[in-house]
Write an enzyme that holds these catalytic residues in place. Structure first.
Site, short mmCIF file in Angstrom:
data_model
loop_
_atom_site.label_atom_id
_atom_site.label_comp_id
_atom_site.label_asym_id
_atom_site.label_seq_id
_atom_site.Cartn_x
_atom_site.Cartn_y
_atom_site.Cartn_z
CG ASN A 157 -0.81 -0.18 2.60
OD1 ASN A 157 0.77 -0.94 2.50
ND2 ASN A 157 -0.64 0.42 3.40
CB CYS A 288 -2.15 -0.38 8.35
SG CYS A 288 -0.69 0.57 8.89
CD GLU A 466 8.43 0.29 10.63
OE1 GLU A 466 7.35 0.65 10.27
OE2 GLU A 466 9.00 -0.96 10.02
P1 NAD Z 1 0.43 -9.97 2.85
O1 NAD Z 1 0.92 -10.37 4.59
O2 NAD Z 1 -0.15 -11.11 2.46
O3 NAD Z 1 1.70 -9.66 2.79
C1 NAD Z 1 3.47 -8.93 3.13
C2 NAD Z 1 4.11 -9.23 2.47
O4 NAD Z 1 4.56 -9.87 3.28
C3 NAD Z 1 4.80 -9.63 0.93
O5 NAD Z 1 5.41 -9.45 0.23
C4 NAD Z 1 4.18 -10.59 0.70
O6 NAD Z 1 4.66 -11.80 -0.52
C5 NAD Z 1 4.86 -11.14 2.06
N1 NAD Z 1 4.54 -12.79 2.45
C6 NAD Z 1 3.37 -13.46 2.52
N2 NAD Z 1 3.88 -14.10 3.37
C7 NAD Z 1 5.00 -14.29 3.72
C8 NAD Z 1 5.26 -15.22 4.30
N3 NAD Z 1 4.52 -16.39 4.62
N4 NAD Z 1 6.52 -16.01 4.61
C9 NAD Z 1 7.06 -14.57 4.11
N5 NAD Z 1 6.72 -13.25 3.88
C10 NAD Z 1 5.39 -13.67 3.69
O7 NAD Z 1 0.26 -8.49 3.59
P2 NAD Z 1 -0.42 -7.42 1.96
O8 NAD Z 1 -1.82 -8.05 1.45
O9 NAD Z 1 0.63 -7.32 1.11
O10 NAD Z 1 -0.71 -5.95 3.03
C11 NAD Z 1 -2.26 -6.13 3.80
C12 NAD Z 1 -1.35 -5.48 5.12
O11 NAD Z 1 -0.68 -5.55 5.56
C13 NAD Z 1 -2.97 -5.66 5.92
O12 NAD Z 1 -3.03 -6.29 6.21
C14 NAD Z 1 -2.20 -3.70 6.88
O13 NAD Z 1 -3.08 -3.29 7.53
C15 NAD Z 1 -0.98 -4.42 6.53
N6 NAD Z 1 -0.32 -3.11 7.48
C16 NAD Z 1 0.37 -3.31 8.04
C17 NAD Z 1 0.56 -1.66 8.14
C18 NAD Z 1 0.96 -1.08 9.07
O14 NAD Z 1 2.50 -0.92 9.32
N7 NAD Z 1 1.36 -1.99 10.66
C19 NAD Z 1 0.91 -0.79 6.73
C20 NAD Z 1 0.70 -1.17 5.66
C21 NAD Z 1 0.15 -2.07 5.40
#
Ligand code: NAD
Length: 496
Positions: A157, A288, A466
Site C-alpha cells: 500500500n 493499516c 517504527e
Molecule cells: P501480506 O501479509 O499478504 O503480504 C505482505 C508481504 O509479506 C508481501 O511482500 C508478501 O509477499 C510477504 N509474505 C506473505 N506471506 C509470507 C510468508 N509466509 N513469509 C514471508 N513473507 C510473506 O499483506 P498485504 O496484503 O501485502 O498487505 C496488506 C496488509 O498489510 C494489511 O493487513 C495491512 O493492515 C498491513 N499493513 C500494515 C502496516 C503497518 O504499519 N502496521 C502498514 C501497511 C500495511
C-alpha cells in the site's frame, strides 16, 4: 491485449548487479486503473535470495562496516536528498503499480527525505554506556553494534514509506538490507534502489529481490538473516515470526488493524465527518490504520451517517494520476473480490448497506478495480465485516450510549493499531485515549504519522515500533564488554 514486449521490464539489485531471476522467471503486474499488465518483474529463485543475503553480509563485514558512524549518517542523509530529487517519478511508479492517488504518493515521497535526515543525524549519536563501580577491579562498558543483515518484507500500500520506516534507522545503525516488496508494488522499490549507487553507498548495502510469499519465506528462513522487519497482514506476520523463530532471527511486525473512530455527542461534526472520511475513504481504505469502525453516540448517529453519505456521494473516483481524483481503484483484483465478499457476507448476516456496496456503474471506471465508498449500518459485533480487516472503503457504524460502552466497543477487537476520538471535552479526550489499547490515538485528528513519533501496534497489530528516537534500537545489539583490572588470579570455580 498487452504483448510481453510492451511491458516495462525491471531487474533486481543484488550487490552491484542488476539481474533477472537466475531461473529466468518473471511475473506481470497490473495497473489497477486500467486492469492491464504494465510491467514484468523477476521472480527470485532460492539461489538469488542466497546471493543477495551473501552480498549484504559482505558489505556489512567489509566496506560498510568499516565506515565511521558520521560517514554512514552522511550517506543516509544524501539518500534522502536523492529521494527528494526523484519524488515525482517514484510517486508515479507507485500510483501506476498500486493504484493509490498520485496526490497521496507524492505527499509520502516528499515526506520521506525527513526520515533519512532524522535518522542519518542519529547515526553518530548512538552512545554506549560505562556502568561505574560495577565490581572491584572490573571495568565494564557497552556498545551498540549493528544487528546485521535485515530482510525488509513489505506490503503494497505504501511501498517506499514502509521501506523507509525500516531502512532509515537500520542504515543509521549500520545494518545492511535485502528488501522484498509485494508483487503488487515492486516497481518503485526497484527504481529507488538505483539511488544507492548515485549516493555513493558501497555495493551490497541494499539489495532487492522480488517475488511473492515464497521469496519472503526463504528470506525469513535464511540463516544469514539476523532480523526480519515485516509489514503486512497479521496472518503473514505470524507465519514470518514462526519461520524466523527457527534461527532466532529478530522480528519487528507492523500488521493489520480494525481501528475505531469514536465520535462523542459534543464533537465538532464538521471535523468528525472529515476525519471519518480521511480514516476510511482516503486511500480507498487500503491503509493499516483505516478507521473502519465508526463508534458514534446514539444521539448523533442519524446526523453523522446522513452527512457521511452526502460526502461519500460527492467523492470523485477516477484516474489516480489525476490530482483532482479523491478515490482511486483497489490495488488488485483479488483484493477487490475480498472487499465484495465482506460486504456480501455482512448483508447476508442482516447488515444494511446504507451507501455503496458495489462496483461503480460509470463506464469510465469499468476497466479498473473500483469499489464504491460503502457505509454499513445495523451491524453487530459478531459479523466478519466488523471483526476482520477488510482493507477497502467499507465503514461499519456502531452506536453507543455511554463513554464506558464506547471504550468497551473500541477495545472489542484482536487488533490495536490506531484509534480516533472526536470530542470537545479535553478531559474526556485524554481519559478515553488512555483507555484505548492502540499504538496511535488521534484526538480530533486522523491518519497522521511522522518520523519522530513512534508507530506500531498493540495486540495482534504488531511487535516493536517504527519511527521516533527508539526505532534505531530495533536495529542494534547491545554488547557488554568486561575488563579485569586486577593482577590477581581468582578462584575459577566461583562466578566472578
Ligand atoms: P501480506 O501479509 O499478504 O503480504 C505482505 C508481504 O509479506 C508481501 O511482500 C508478501 O509477499 C510477504 N509474505 C506473505 N506471506 C509470507 C510468508 N509466509 N513469509 C514471508 N513473507 C510473506 O499483506 P498485504 O496484503 O501485502 O498487505 C496488506 C496488509 O498489510 C494489511 O493487513 C495491512 O493492515 C498491513 N499493513 C500494515 C502496516 C503497518 O504499519 N502496521 C502498514 C501497511 C500495511
Amino acid at each position: 491485449m498487452v504483448q510481453s514486449a510492451d511491458l516495462r521490464r525491471f531487474h533486481m539489485l543484488i550487490g552491484s548487479d542488476w539481474v533477472n531471476a537466475s531461473s529466468g522467471e518473471a511475473f506481470q503486474t497490473d495497473n489497477p486503473y486500467t486492469g492491464m499488465p504494465w510491467a514484468a518483474i523477476p521472480t527470485a529463485a532460492a539461489v538469488d535470495v542466497d546471493l543477495a543475503v551473501a552480498r549484504a553480509r559482505e558489505a556489512l563485514e567489509g566496506p560498510w562496516g568499516a565506515l565511521t558512524a558520521t560517514a554512514r549518517g552522511r550517506l543516509v542523509r544524501r539518500l534522502g536528498e536523492l529521494v527528494a530529487e526523484h519524488a515525482q517519478e517514484l510517486a508515479v511508479l507507485e500510483t501506476t503499480d498500486n493504484g493509490k492517488l498520485l496526490k497521496e504518493m507524492l505527499g509520502q515521497l516528499r515526506a520521506i527525505p525527513g526520515w533519512y535526515e532524522y535518522f542519518g543525524g542519529m547515526a553518530d549519536k548512538l552512545e554506549g554506556t560505562v556502568p561505574q563501580d560495577t565490581k572491584p577491579n572490573i571495568f565494564a562498558y557497552t556498545r551498540y553494534e549493528p544487528l546485521g543483515v535485515v530482510a525488509a518484507i513489505l506490503s503494497w500500500n505504501s511501498p517506499l514509506l514502509l521501506l523507509t520506516n525500516k531502512l532509515a534507522p537500520g542504515l543509521a545503525a549500520g545494518c545492511t538490507f535485502v528488501a522484498k516488496p509485494a508483487v503488487e508494488a515492486s516497481a518503485s522499490v526497484l527504481e529507488f534502489a538505483r539511488l544507492f549507487e548515485i549516493a555513493g553507498f558501497p555495493a551490497g548495502v541494499f539489495n532487492v529481490v522480488t517475488g511473492g510469499a515464497e521469496v519472503g519465506r526463504q528470506l525469513a528462513a535464511h540463516i544469514g538473516v539476523d532480523k526480519v522487519a515485516f509489514t503486512g497482514s497479521t496472518s503473514g506476520g505470524i507465519a514470518v515470526m514462526k519461520t524466523a523463530a527457527d534461527h532466532v532471527a529478530r522480528v519487528t511486525l507492523e500488521l493489520g488493524g480494525k481501528s475505531p473512530n469514536v465520535v462523542f455527542d459534543d464533537a465538532n461534526m464538521d471535523a468528525a465527518v472529515n476525519g471519518v472520511v480521511a480514516g476510511i475513504f482516503a486511500a480507498g481504505g487500503q491503509t493499516c490504520v483505516a478507521g473502519s469502525r465508526l463508534l458514534v453516540h446514539r444521539s448523533k448517529q442519524e446526523e453523522l451517517v446522513e452527512r457521511l453519505m452526502t460526502r461519500a456521494a460527492a467523492i470523485r473516483m477516477g484516474d489516480p494520476l489525476d490530482l483532482a481524483t479523491e478515490m482511486g481503484p483497489i490495488a488488485c483484483l483479488p483484493q477487490l473480490q475480498k472487499v465484495e465478499m465482506y460486504v456480501r457476507s455482512a448483508s447476508e448476516q442482516g447488515a444494511t448497506v446504507a451507501f455503496g456496496g458495489t462496483r461503480p456503474e460509470a463506464p469510465e471506471l469499468s476497466s479498473g478495480y473500483f469499489f464504491e465508498p460503502t457505509v454499513l449500518t445495523n451491524v453487530n459485533t459478531d459479523m466478519r465485516a466488523v471483526r476482520e480487516e477488510i482493507f477497502g472503503p467499507v465503514l461499519s457504524v456502531i452506536p453507543f450510549d455511554t463513554e464506558e460502552e464506547a471504550v468497551r466497543l473500541a477495545n472489542d477487537t484482536s487488533y490495536g493499531l490506531a484509534a480516533g476520538i472526536w470530542t470537545q471535552s479535553i478531559q474526556r479526550a485524554h481519559r478515553v485515549a488512555h483507555r484505548i489499547r492502540a499504538g496511535s490515538v488521534w484526538i480530533n485528528e486522523y491518519r497522521t504519522v511522522a518520523y519522530n513519533v513512534p508507530f506500531g501496534g498493540f495486540k495482534e497489530s504488531g511487535i516493536g515500533r517504527e519511527n521516533g528516537v527508539d526505532a534505531i534500537r530495533e536495529y542494534v545489539e547491545p554488547k557488554a564488554i568486561w575488563v579485569n583490572l586486577s593482577e590477581e588470579t581468582r578462584d575459577p570455580f566461583m562466578i566472578g
